[in-house]
Design an enzyme around this catalytic site. Structure first.
Site, PDB file in Angstrom:
ATOM      1  N   TYR A  90     -17.156 -29.627 -35.344  1.00 18.82           N
ATOM      2  CA  TYR A  90     -18.362 -29.073 -34.728  1.00 18.82           C
ATOM      3  C   TYR A  90     -18.011 -28.385 -33.407  1.00 18.82           C
ATOM      4  CZ  TYR A  90     -23.129 -28.909 -32.844  1.00 18.82           C
ATOM      5  OH  TYR A  90     -24.336 -28.495 -32.309  1.00 18.82           O
ATOM      6  N   SER A 131     -23.482 -24.437 -28.609  1.00 18.60           N
ATOM      7  CA  SER A 131     -23.700 -25.800 -28.124  1.00 18.60           C
ATOM      8  C   SER A 131     -22.817 -26.026 -26.910  1.00 18.60           C
ATOM      9  CB  SER A 131     -23.343 -26.817 -29.214  1.00 18.60           C
ATOM     10  OG  SER A 131     -23.325 -28.128 -28.695  1.00 18.60           O
TER      11      SER A 131
END
Length: 257
Positions: A164, A148
């Site tokens: 995350y 990501s």
């Protein structure tokens, strides 16, 4: 010299896609199947897995599926074993399964931190390890990790998801290390780093960042359906045979600003 069409042809190859029952994972699975691959998809919940399998099979895709908690080594090995039993081989692994938990870092519960790391980073390692054992025997294979842009950049205004972001940054390091470790044995390992695409996981964050994205990103929008699967197919196919240890950022240019 190979014809261009053959460089993107995955006919006869077998791909495992984790988190492949919906969202970007299902899009990636569909793309690999459209290129000719047979599939083994896995998901945490049967209620997500069953309709995804039905849809793939209705479209003429050769697909199997299993429920799997990617943080559990025995369940991971069971998926790899089932793929080999069904198809006789594993050529492609896409580590897509991921979760998140948003909270200011000072308030992030330790158990939520651990769950995100266990799923997003440890799960990718466990699946890479299990699949690579089969790939090493065959002398070839391809692993694509779905990271990501959160592993590359942060936002002062949020969303705040320390676990995350840490897991995705770790996944980029893991990609490089596995590529270096297994390249001489015929296994390529790369990553994609998507920006914001609509999904159950991302929609709450998109609501926060979309105005900034529209104002500052070169393309000025959220990613559209279909704009990720082609990149993954490229990294899984012979078209990228001389690429390993790399991260392809798919974010509309936001990370360059």
């Amino acid at each position: 010299m190979p014809h261009l069409s053959s460089l993107f042809d995955l006919s006869g190859r077998v791909a495992i896609v984790t988190g492949g029952s919906r969202g970007l994972g299902l899009e990636i699975a569909e793309g690999l199947a459209e290129a000719g691959a047979a599939l083994m998809i896995c998901a945490r919940r049967e209620e997500w897995l069953t309709p995804a399998l039905a849809a793939l099979r209705a479209a003429g895709v050769t697909a199997e599926g299993m429920t799997c908690d990617v943080s559990q080594a025995d369940q991971v090995q069971a998926v790899v074993d089932a793929a080999i039993e069904r198809y006789g081989r594993v050529d492609i692994l896409v580590n897509n399964a991921g979760i998140t938990w948003a909270a200011p870092p000072e308030d992030l519960p330790l158990d939520k931190w651990q769950k995100v790391i266990d799923t997003n980073l440890t799960g990718a390692f466990l699946f890479s390890q299990a699949a690579a054992r089969a790939m090493l025997k065959a002398g070839s294979g391809c692993i694509v990790n779905v990271a990501s842009v959160a592993g590359l950049m942060a936002s002062v205004n949020g969303p705040h998801y320390a676990a995350y972001a840490a897991s995705k940054a770790g996944l980029l390091g893991l990609t490089r290390e596995l590529a270096a470790s297994w390249g001489r044995q015929g296994i390529r390992v790369n990553a994609v780093a998507p920006g914001y695409f609509h999904s159950r996981l991302a929609d709450a964050a998109i609501a926060m960042v979309e105005p900034e994205l529209a104002a500052t990103s070169p393309l000025g929008r959220v990613g559209a359906p279909g704009e990720l699967k082609g990149v993954v197919v490229f990294l899984a196919a012979d078209a990228s045979n001389y690429i390993t240890g790399q991260t392809v950022i798919v974010d509309g240019g936001w990370s360059i600003t």
